[in-house]
Design an enzyme around this catalytic site. Sequence first.
Site, PDB file in Angstrom:
ATOM      1  N   GLY A   8       0.804  -1.227   0.000  1.00 31.89           N
ATOM      2  CA  GLY A   8       0.000   0.000   0.000  1.00 31.89           C
ATOM      3  C   GLY A   8       0.828   1.264   0.000  1.00 31.89           C
ATOM      4  O   GLY A   8       0.596   2.170   0.811  1.00 31.89           O
ATOM      5  N   SER A  10       1.183   3.591  -2.472  1.00 35.28           N
ATOM      6  CA  SER A  10       0.840   4.616  -3.465  1.00 35.28           C
ATOM      7  C   SER A  10       0.587   5.977  -2.838  1.00 35.28           C
ATOM      8  O   SER A  10       0.623   6.999  -3.531  1.00 35.28           O
ATOM      9  CB  SER A  10      -0.383   4.177  -4.278  1.00 35.28           C
ATOM     10  N   SER A 126      -3.005  -1.241  11.882  1.00 32.03           N
ATOM     11  CA  SER A 126      -4.402  -1.397  12.270  1.00 32.03           C
ATOM     12  C   SER A 126      -5.102  -0.039  12.219  1.00 32.03           C
ATOM     13  O   SER A 126      -4.853   0.758  11.310  1.00 32.03           O
ATOM     14  CB  SER A 126      -4.480  -2.033  13.663  1.00 32.03           C
ATOM     15  N   TYR A 140     -15.554  -1.684   8.725  1.00 37.80           N
ATOM     16  CA  TYR A 140     -14.113  -1.391   8.653  1.00 37.80           C
ATOM     17  C   TYR A 140     -13.455  -1.735   9.978  1.00 37.80           C
ATOM     18  O   TYR A 140     -12.397  -2.382  10.010  1.00 37.80           O
ATOM     19  CB  TYR A 140     -13.917   0.086   8.328  1.00 37.80           C
ATOM     20  N   ALA A 142     -14.402  -3.854  12.207  1.00 36.68           N
ATOM     21  CA  ALA A 142     -14.364  -5.309  12.372  1.00 36.68           C
ATOM     22  C   ALA A 142     -13.221  -5.928  11.576  1.00 36.68           C
ATOM     23  O   ALA A 142     -12.535  -6.844  12.052  1.00 36.68           O
ATOM     24  CB  ALA A 142     -15.697  -5.921  11.943  1.00 36.68           C
ATOM     25  N   LYS A 144     -10.389  -4.553  10.810  1.00 37.36           N
ATOM     26  CA  LYS A 144      -9.124  -4.228  11.469  1.00 37.36           C
ATOM     27  C   LYS A 144      -9.010  -4.918  12.831  1.00 37.36           C
ATOM     28  O   LYS A 144      -7.894  -5.278  13.249  1.00 37.36           O
ATOM     29  CB  LYS A 144      -9.002  -2.711  11.633  1.00 37.36           C
TER      30      LYS A 144
END
Length: 249
Positions: A8, A10, A126, A140, A142, A144
């Site tokens: 991730g 970018s 997280s 979201y 849940a 994490k």
Amino acid sequence: MPAILITGCSSGFGLETSQLFLDRGWDVVATMRTLDTKIIPACERLRMLQLDVTDPASVGRAVADAGPIDVLVNNAGFGVPSPIELTEPNVARAMFETNTLGTLAMIQAVLPSFRERRSGVVINVSSSTTLKSQPMVGVYRASKAAVNSITETLAVEAREFGVRAHLVIPGSAPETRFGDNGIPHLRGRDNADYGPMIERMVAHMRNQSEPLTHPSDVAAAIWRCATDPSSPFRLAAGRDAEALMVEAE
């Protein structure tokens, strides 16, 4: 030189973390779903790879192409704000596939080499939403919270092989507040009953002009976990995350 693979990259946390480790002399494998080689200045210690954590073939290729690494940072993730009742199943599934199952896939792909060498660090990013419930981020949160649980167990299991696992918990930032990109979706979820609740969250998003967590806070926390064996299992990044962690404890 030690090597780190970050998912991730970018924008946001991943991009900042990549640059920090490069600046401090590490070899960096920066990955992203849509490859853009222009976002990080070229450097002989930098490799940029395409990686979709929801695609097993993509995970396998990226890990093989990366070669030996010392640290894995699972940062790739996304969230869509929505009331629980109105969250479309395909949206919920996509959040779990990226945030939870994507993290799991990367761990499973990298851990065999860590276990064989009896060294390595896994750092999972997280969210402070896991520390305190709030409306519109239930699914979201849940996804994490599941990452938290996986990492807690991994820390116990991997310790037997000299491998460390850590959680970095960012607070409110454009990525974790969902930013302006989430407002149209929220408005699309509007109805007579949820309308006032949605408008309160939209107003909160728009009024919080200064994020309490900056990407540099998260990058610094990841650096500490990667380089300091005495660093805590959970490390908050950002003023609000630190406050919430104290409150939760």
